[in-house]
Design an enzyme around this catalytic site. Sequence first.
Site, PDB file in Angstrom:
ATOM      1  N   MET A  48     -12.292   4.262  -0.883  1.00 51.20           N
ATOM      2  CA  MET A  48     -12.974   4.490   0.403  1.00 51.20           C
ATOM      3  C   MET A  48     -13.606   5.871   0.318  1.00 51.20           C
ATOM      4  O   MET A  48     -13.154   6.837   0.942  1.00 51.20           O
ATOM      5  CB  MET A  48     -11.945   4.396   1.550  1.00 51.20           C
ATOM      6  CG  MET A  48     -11.475   2.970   1.780  1.00 51.20           C
ATOM      7  SD  MET A  48      -9.956   2.874   2.743  1.00 51.20           S
ATOM      8  CE  MET A  48      -8.741   3.024   1.437  1.00 51.20           C
TER       9      MET A  48
ATOM     10  N   MET B 107     -11.380  -6.047   5.258  1.00 48.80           N
ATOM     11  CA  MET B 107     -10.614  -5.076   6.042  1.00 48.80           C
ATOM     12  C   MET B 107     -10.312  -5.672   7.413  1.00 48.80           C
ATOM     13  O   MET B 107     -11.218  -6.091   8.135  1.00 48.80           O
ATOM     14  CB  MET B 107     -11.402  -3.777   6.219  1.00 48.80           C
ATOM     15  CG  MET B 107     -11.591  -2.947   4.963  1.00 48.80           C
ATOM     16  SD  MET B 107     -10.060  -2.468   4.160  1.00 48.80           S
ATOM     17  CE  MET B 107      -9.272  -1.473   5.427  1.00 48.80           C
TER      18      MET B 107
ATOM     19  N   MET C 275      -9.025   7.856  -0.176  1.00 54.78           N
ATOM     20  CA  MET C 275      -9.857   8.256   0.978  1.00 54.78           C
ATOM     21  C   MET C 275     -10.325   9.698   0.787  1.00 54.78           C
ATOM     22  O   MET C 275      -9.565  10.535   0.291  1.00 54.78           O
ATOM     23  CB  MET C 275      -9.029   8.167   2.259  1.00 54.78           C
ATOM     24  CG  MET C 275      -8.436   6.786   2.484  1.00 54.78           C
ATOM     25  SD  MET C 275      -7.584   6.724   4.047  1.00 54.78           S
ATOM     26  CE  MET C 275      -6.820   5.113   3.944  1.00 54.78           C
TER      27      MET C 275
ATOM     28  N   ASP D  34      -4.811   3.425  -1.914  1.00 53.00           N
ATOM     29  CA  ASP D  34      -5.903   3.726  -0.987  1.00 53.00           C
ATOM     30  C   ASP D  34      -6.454   5.120  -1.256  1.00 53.00           C
ATOM     31  O   ASP D  34      -5.761   6.121  -1.052  1.00 53.00           O
ATOM     32  CB  ASP D  34      -5.377   3.663   0.453  1.00 53.00           C
ATOM     33  CG  ASP D  34      -5.135   2.233   0.887  1.00 53.00           C
ATOM     34  OD1 ASP D  34      -6.058   1.419   0.760  1.00 53.00           O
ATOM     35  OD2 ASP D  34      -4.014   1.934   1.340  1.00 53.00           O
TER      36      ASP D  34
ATOM     37  N   HIS E 127      -8.376   0.898  -4.148  1.00 53.97           N
ATOM     38  CA  HIS E 127      -9.303   0.649  -3.035  1.00 53.97           C
ATOM     39  C   HIS E 127     -10.023   1.963  -2.740  1.00 53.97           C
ATOM     40  O   HIS E 127      -9.454   2.870  -2.128  1.00 53.97           O
ATOM     41  CB  HIS E 127      -8.463   0.158  -1.835  1.00 53.97           C
ATOM     42  CG  HIS E 127      -9.243  -0.064  -0.588  1.00 53.97           C
ATOM     43  ND1 HIS E 127      -8.632  -0.308   0.622  1.00 53.97           N
ATOM     44  CD2 HIS E 127     -10.581  -0.097  -0.346  1.00 53.97           C
ATOM     45  CE1 HIS E 127      -9.561  -0.477   1.546  1.00 53.97           C
ATOM     46  NE2 HIS E 127     -10.741  -0.342   0.995  1.00 53.97           N
TER      47      HIS E 127
ATOM     48  N   SER F 197       0.860  -1.189   0.000  1.00 55.75           N
ATOM     49  CA  SER F 197       0.000   0.000   0.000  1.00 55.75           C
ATOM     50  C   SER F 197       0.894   1.236   0.000  1.00 55.75           C
ATOM     51  O   SER F 197       1.613   1.499   0.973  1.00 55.75           O
ATOM     52  CB  SER F 197      -0.884  -0.003   1.245  1.00 55.75           C
ATOM     53  OG  SER F 197      -1.353   1.307   1.478  1.00 55.75           O
TER      54      SER F 197
ATOM     55  N   ASP G 130      -6.561  -6.620   4.166  1.00 53.43           N
ATOM     56  CA  ASP G 130      -5.943  -5.295   4.189  1.00 53.43           C
ATOM     57  C   ASP G 130      -5.980  -4.700   5.593  1.00 53.43           C
ATOM     58  O   ASP G 130      -7.056  -4.453   6.141  1.00 53.43           O
ATOM     59  CB  ASP G 130      -6.742  -4.398   3.217  1.00 53.43           C
ATOM     60  CG  ASP G 130      -6.158  -3.006   3.066  1.00 53.43           C
ATOM     61  OD1 ASP G 130      -5.080  -2.739   3.610  1.00 53.43           O
ATOM     62  OD2 ASP G 130      -6.808  -2.185   2.373  1.00 53.43           O
TER      63      ASP G 130
ATOM     64  N   HIS H 165      -1.183  -1.354  -4.307  1.00 52.16           N
ATOM     65  CA  HIS H 165      -2.476  -1.084  -3.652  1.00 52.16           C
ATOM     66  C   HIS H 165      -2.573   0.425  -3.401  1.00 52.16           C
ATOM     67  O   HIS H 165      -1.717   1.019  -2.738  1.00 52.16           O
ATOM     68  CB  HIS H 165      -2.543  -1.858  -2.338  1.00 52.16           C
ATOM     69  CG  HIS H 165      -3.847  -1.738  -1.630  1.00 52.16           C
ATOM     70  ND1 HIS H 165      -4.949  -2.510  -1.949  1.00 52.16           N
ATOM     71  CD2 HIS H 165      -4.245  -0.945  -0.606  1.00 52.16           C
ATOM     72  CE1 HIS H 165      -5.957  -2.190  -1.147  1.00 52.16           C
ATOM     73  NE2 HIS H 165      -5.562  -1.236  -0.325  1.00 52.16           N
TER      74      HIS H 165
HETATM   75  C1  DX5 Z   1      -6.428   1.342   5.564  1.00 51.58           C
HETATM   76  C2  DX5 Z   1      -5.891   1.047   4.172  1.00 51.58           C
HETATM   77  C3  DX5 Z   1      -4.777   0.043   4.163  1.00 51.58           C
HETATM   78  C4  DX5 Z   1      -3.581   0.442   4.950  1.00 51.58           C
HETATM   79  C5  DX5 Z   1      -2.574  -0.670   4.998  1.00 51.58           C
HETATM   80  O1  DX5 Z   1      -7.538   2.150   5.457  1.00 51.58           O
HETATM   81  O2  DX5 Z   1      -6.917   0.524   3.358  1.00 51.58           O
HETATM   82  O3  DX5 Z   1      -4.436  -0.301   2.835  1.00 51.58           O
HETATM   83  O4  DX5 Z   1      -3.004   1.624   4.479  1.00 51.58           O
HETATM   84  O5  DX5 Z   1      -1.485  -0.251   5.757  1.00 51.58           O
HETATM   85  P1  DX5 Z   1      -0.893  -1.132   6.943  1.00 51.58           P
HETATM   86  O6  DX5 Z   1      -0.381  -2.395   6.333  1.00 51.58           O
HETATM   87  O7  DX5 Z   1       0.165  -0.268   7.509  1.00 51.58           O
HETATM   88  O8  DX5 Z   1      -2.014  -1.414   7.919  1.00 51.58           O
HETATM   89 ZN    ZN Z   2      -6.485  -0.452   1.362  1.00 51.76          ZN
END
Ligand code: DX5
Ligand code: ZN
Length: 226
Positions: free
Chosen positions: A70, A140, A39, A37, A68, A10, A176, A35
């Site tokens: 969110m 998750m 947000m 993320d 991903h 990620s 994840d 990956h």
């Molecule tokens: C959390 C994210 C994850 C996260 C993973 O909301 O979706 O992808 O960044 O990071 P680690 O492995 O540090 O938990």
């Molecule tokens: Zn993620």
Amino acid sequence: MPRSQLIAPSILASDLSKLGQEVVDVVKAGADWIHIDIMDGHFTKNITFGPDVLKAIRPLTNAVFDTHLMITPCEEPYIKAFIDAGSDIITVHAETCLHLQRTLKYISSAGKKAGVALNPATPEHMIEYILDDIDLLLIMSVNPGFSGQTFIPQSLQKIRRIKNMIGNRPIDIEVDGGINENNVQYVAEAGANIYVSGSAIYQGGNPQTYASRISAIRCAAKKISV
Ligand code: DX5
Ligand code: ZN
């Protein structure tokens, strides 16, 4: 046939001041997928990347971009923007999609892999009627928002149940949050095959350590005892 076991770093945990180089370095170090993320400050407390960031790093690698989302609302104009920016997989949260089946069909009809993510508190029966519409389930194992949180152990039971539910369907199970070389074996034993890892790979920010960290996670995942 068993599904490939893959590591998806990620990039949220990388040094964002040199994001492009971090992507190149982690792929060189053996990452299978990247990956990403996304947000929005609504569904999560954090705000991360928009489609232009994906567009900027897309030319740097052929690795699969595992996006991903969110975000809420999780609607077609946003999904389209992330598809056009170069995503190969688009995963949406079941909690954010009022018309989840339609959203999944939209992603598939754009020629991309469609995934559904479930928060730690969301029960697996949410996906019972859409199992034939998805390529990937993202479980998750932390609450979405930040890298560096601790793995929630109840996630293992959910992985097992989901593995049972999907039967022989060609669906990847991705997990994840809080994954590292010490717990990935249990995640693999429970039935997952894609391991997202942020801080366990990027912590310390030294690209020379990425390959050994990725390979430690990969080896630990293979120590399945069941
Ligand atoms: C959390 C994210 C994850 C996260 C993973 O909301 O979706 O992808 O960044 O990071 P680690 O492995 O540090 O938990
Ligand atoms: Zn993620």
